[in-house]
Scaffold this active site. Structure first.
Site: not given
Ligand SMILES: C[S@@+](CC[C@H](N)C(=O)[O-])C[C@H]1O[C@@H](n2cnc3c(N)ncnc32)[C@H](O)[C@@H]1O
Length: 335
Positions: A195, A221-223, A242
């Site tokens: 994350d 990091g960035d997925f 979403h």
């Molecule tokens: C709604 S949250 C869901 C968190 C967890 N998986 C859950 O279901 O409780 C979405 C997550 O995606 C992460 N996220 C969004 N874009 C991202 C990216 N490009 N790279 C890594 N994480 C990312 C956000 O920081 C956030 O923690």
């Protein structure tokens, strides 16, 4: 001749148009610390006002409204938390949802700008605020996700069988709660939570609190951009699709497939609608909430996600709803 339809009961319109009264009563009581104050105690309106630093007459009105909503009980010598508030709104209780309410509270004003979002086609808060830039909002967001994930995650562990699987990659794992709960359930499982850096910093606290930091590591990091660990038995993508367009979802599903060992399992868990996009109503409203808070935010249907998995080459695709009241659904595929 057109058929005359009977005039319906207007009550749903009245209830919907005043729903913000109840919502703001709950959110304000939570923000002021009313339920924490009443944990295990019975207090008079005068004492509650003194402890909260609020005006006494106004506090009485608020306490009566909370009682009417089933959040408090009024007794001859004062007010107590109702069973509902005692279970979910007192800090420290296993079902605590107070942080999730704080995140809803942060978004309350944003919902008043729904029309602006429709006209401009833009979210009404910068996602950066709750993804790191504003420390309070970020903490409410991550701790709120944790509150919810404690319930949803236990249900997920009952739906997905990870016996014989040892390496889990949790993409956009947020608070790390899902990875941690799965690690608790499967003692040989090692998990990596990917994350953004400011989210991962709070996730590490939570993983520590859940006592599995020896087997659940975090990768800031960035997925979409960074190299992901490969050879995993399971990739979990929960609550992430979403926030993404169709092409973003498909790209992430492809990256998940590449990070899986042959025979590996992809698990997608999210708020998903039926194929019609409108039901359950909570899921359709959730799509608006995401539209207001993320540039590409919305909601997808479980049928659409299953179709993307099929086109990405996954087999044995299954769809599972959670038991109510959990709003999530799961789509699983095998590489
Ligand atoms: C709604 S949250 C869901 C968190 C967890 N998986 C859950 O279901 O409780 C979405 C997550 O995606 C992460 N996220 C969004 N874009 C991202 C990216 N490009 N790279 C890594 N994480 C990312 C956000 O920081 C956030 O923690």
């Amino acid at each position: 001749m057109t058929e005359q339809r009977p005039i319906p009961d207007p009550s749903p319109l009245v209830a919907l148009s005043t729903a913000h009264w109840g919502a703001q009563t709950l959110l304000t009581a939570n923000r002021l610390g009313l339920f924490a104050l009443l944990a295990g105690r019975q207090l008079t309106a005068k004492t509650i006002a003194a402890e909260l630093g609020t005006a006494e007459r106004q506090t009485r009105l608020m306490l009566n409204a909370c009682t009417g909503l089933g959040l408090l009980e009024s007794q001859p010598d004062g007010y107590v938390n109702s069973a509902l508030s005692a279970a979910f709104l007192e800090p420290g209780k296993p079902g605590y949802l107070g942080d999730a309410l704080r995140y809803s509270d942060d978004l309350y004003g944003t919902w008043a700008r729904l029309g602006d979002a429709l006209i401009s086609g833009k979210p009404q808060i910068p996602a950066e605020d709750y993804l790191g830039r504003d420390p309070d909002q970020t903490r409410h967001f991550v701790r709120g996700m944790h509150n919810r994930a404690l319930g949803v995650g236990r249900a997920l562990a009952g739906i997905v069988d990870l016996e014989g699987r040892y390496r889990l990659l949790d993409l956009g794992g947020g608070p790390g709660t899902y990875a941690a709960l799965l690690a608790q359930r499967y003692p040989k499982l090692q998990a990596t939570v990917v994350d953004l850096p400011d989210i991962v910093a709070i996730a590490r606290e939570i993983i520590d609190e859940l006592g599995v930091s020896d087997r659940v590591t975090t990768l800031p990091g960035d997925f979409n951009e960074d190299v992901l660990p490969d050879g995993n038995d399971v990739v979990l993508i929960s609550g992430v699709l979403h926030r993404e367009t169709e092409s973003g979802c498909r790209a992430l599903i492809d990256r998940a497939r590449d990070a899986l060992a042959p025979g590996g399992m992809l698990v997608i868990s999210d708020v998903l609608t039926d194929a019609n996009g409108s039901t359950p109503a909570f899921a359709a409203l959730f799509g608006l909430n995401m539209m207001l808070t993320a540039a590409d935010g919305g909601v997808h249907s479980d049928a659409t996600v299953a179709h993307w998995l099929e086109e990405a080459g996954f087999t044995c695709i299954e769809r599972h709803p959670f038991q109510p009241p959990m709003p999530h659904r799961v789509v699983i595929g095998a590489k």
